[in-house]
Design an enzyme around this catalytic site. Structure first.
Site, short mmCIF file in Angstrom:
data_model
loop_
_atom_site.label_atom_id
_atom_site.label_comp_id
_atom_site.label_asym_id
_atom_site.label_seq_id
_atom_site.Cartn_x
_atom_site.Cartn_y
_atom_site.Cartn_z
N ASN A 9 11.65 -10.07 4.30
CA ASN A 9 11.57 -10.05 2.95
C ASN A 9 12.20 -11.23 2.12
OD1 ASN A 9 12.12 -9.39 -0.07
ND2 ASN A 9 13.59 -7.62 0.64
N TRP A 10 11.54 -12.35 1.67
CA TRP A 10 12.06 -13.33 0.99
C TRP A 10 12.91 -13.36 -0.12
CZ3 TRP A 10 7.57 -17.22 2.36
CH2 TRP A 10 7.52 -17.53 3.75
N LYS A 11 12.81 -12.32 -0.59
CA LYS A 11 13.64 -12.13 -2.21
C LYS A 11 13.23 -13.09 -2.86
CE LYS A 11 16.97 -9.39 0.63
NZ LYS A 11 18.22 -8.94 0.67
N HIS A 95 13.58 -1.06 -2.76
CA HIS A 95 14.49 -2.00 -2.16
C HIS A 95 16.12 -1.69 -3.15
CE1 HIS A 95 17.05 -5.37 -0.74
NE2 HIS A 95 16.20 -5.24 0.19
N GLU A 97 18.09 -3.61 -4.18
CA GLU A 97 18.36 -4.60 -4.97
C GLU A 97 17.45 -4.01 -6.16
OE1 GLU A 97 17.51 -8.05 -2.88
OE2 GLU A 97 19.22 -7.64 -1.75
N GLU A 167 18.04 0.77 5.07
CA GLU A 167 18.88 -0.45 4.90
C GLU A 167 20.07 0.13 4.11
OE1 GLU A 167 15.94 -4.11 4.33
OE2 GLU A 167 16.47 -3.44 2.37
N GLY A 173 22.89 -8.77 3.41
CA GLY A 173 23.28 -10.06 3.10
C GLY A 173 25.04 -10.22 2.96
N SER A 213 21.38 -7.59 7.55
CA SER A 213 22.08 -8.68 8.38
C SER A 213 21.30 -8.65 9.66
CB SER A 213 23.56 -8.63 8.57
OG SER A 213 23.97 -8.79 7.16
N GLY A 234 16.10 -10.09 5.72
CA GLY A 234 16.19 -11.04 4.39
C GLY A 234 16.46 -12.55 5.04
N GLY A 235 17.79 -12.87 4.93
CA GLY A 235 18.29 -14.28 5.19
C GLY A 235 17.58 -14.74 6.39
P1 13P Z 1 19.53 -9.59 5.04
O1 13P Z 1 18.83 -9.58 6.13
O2 13P Z 1 19.69 -10.93 4.21
O3 13P Z 1 20.92 -8.95 5.08
O4 13P Z 1 18.66 -8.65 3.96
C1 13P Z 1 18.18 -7.45 4.23
C2 13P Z 1 17.22 -6.89 3.31
O5 13P Z 1 17.44 -6.85 2.26
C3 13P Z 1 15.78 -6.86 3.55
O6 13P Z 1 15.06 -6.22 2.86
#
Ligand code: 13P
Length: 249
Positions: A9-11, A95, A97, A167, A173, A213, A234-235
């Site tokens: 997930n590149w956000k 999600h 967010e 999640e 993050g 994470s 994500g990251g």
């Molecule tokens: P991180 O891997 O950066 O913690 O993000 C997780 C996430 O929100 C994937 O959708």
């Protein structure tokens, strides 16, 4: 047997050009990683370029959101049919967010999930508790509510098409990954909810990804848990080497 999924997930990261360059770099690194579903979710403007770059590879492309209506006066929104037309196969729904910053709730998760399924997109439906909810001992209640109101009223054959993601908001993050024990307990709970609504067989077949994470260094431990079927990352999905390491884990 549930095929593991590695989804990035590149956000709100990477331009279209950067996304295509990423796919070009990562594709040779994951050749031969069979028995895995590999998904990348770039931003809307980068979707078409990512689909084009991924052609001929085993990388599937997901959107990060959609609207539940097919078309209409919804400024800034994108429909399921529009995503299918440009080659998306998956879409992330609910999600944390989106829930936190954009007013998404279990009701919109439900509508979006139905719209995605109707259009032939595979929804990746996210659930997870905040730190406050966990510390108050409400994790199970939160997961139950999100699951029931979000996807609990689907038809069993609809539910069979989707992917779930657990999640925990406190792990996203933050570098603070859930331990395999904590994650597995939540995944077991979610699978039990699925069994209550849709029966043991359907529940036994649904993939439940862990997100929060995830890194190459902790992914293997998480994947070793019986109810964890992959990661929504994500990251660590933004760097080709690290994403390839996750796919090979
Ligand atoms: P991180 O891997 O950066 O913690 O993000 C997780 C996430 O929100 C994937 O959708």
């Amino acid at each position: 047997m549930r095929t593991p999924v590695v989804a990035g997930n590149w956000k709100m990261n990477k331009t279209a050009a950067e996304a295509a360059a990423f796919v070009d770099e990562v594709s040779p690194l994951i050749v031969g990683s069979s028995g895995r579903e590999v998904i990348i979710a770039p931003t809307f403007p980068a979707l078409a370029a990512t689909v084009a770059a991924a052609r001929g590879s085993n990388i599937r492309v997901s959107a990060q959101n959609l609207h539940w209506e097919a078309s209409g006066a919804y400024t800034g929104e994108v429909s399921a049919g529009m995503l299918v037309e440009i080659g998306c196969t998956h879409v992330i729904i609910g999600h944390s967010e989106r829930r936190q910053y954009f007013g998404e709730n279990d009701g919109t998760v439900h509508l979006k999930t139905l719209a995605a399924l109707d259009a032939g997109l595979t929804p990746i439906v996210c659930v997870g508790e905040t730190l406050e909810q966990r510390e108050a001992g409400n994790t199970e209640a939160v997961l139950t509510e999100q699951f029931t109101a979000g996807v609990g009223a689907l038809q069993p054959e609809q539910f069979a098409e989707l992917i779930l993601a657990y999640e925990p908001v406190w792990a996203i993050g933050t570098g603070r990954t859930a331990t395999p024990e904590i994650a597995e307990a939540a995944h077991r709970e979610i699978r039990a909810l699925a069994a209550e609504c849709f029966g043991e067989t359907t529940a036994g077949n649904v993939r439940i990804l862990y997100g929060g994470s995830v890194k190459p260094s902790n992914f293997t431990g998480l994947l070793g848990c019986p109810n964890i079927d992959g990661g929504l990352v994500g990251g660590a999905s933004l760097d080709p080497q690290s994403f390839a390491a996750l796919v090979r884990a």
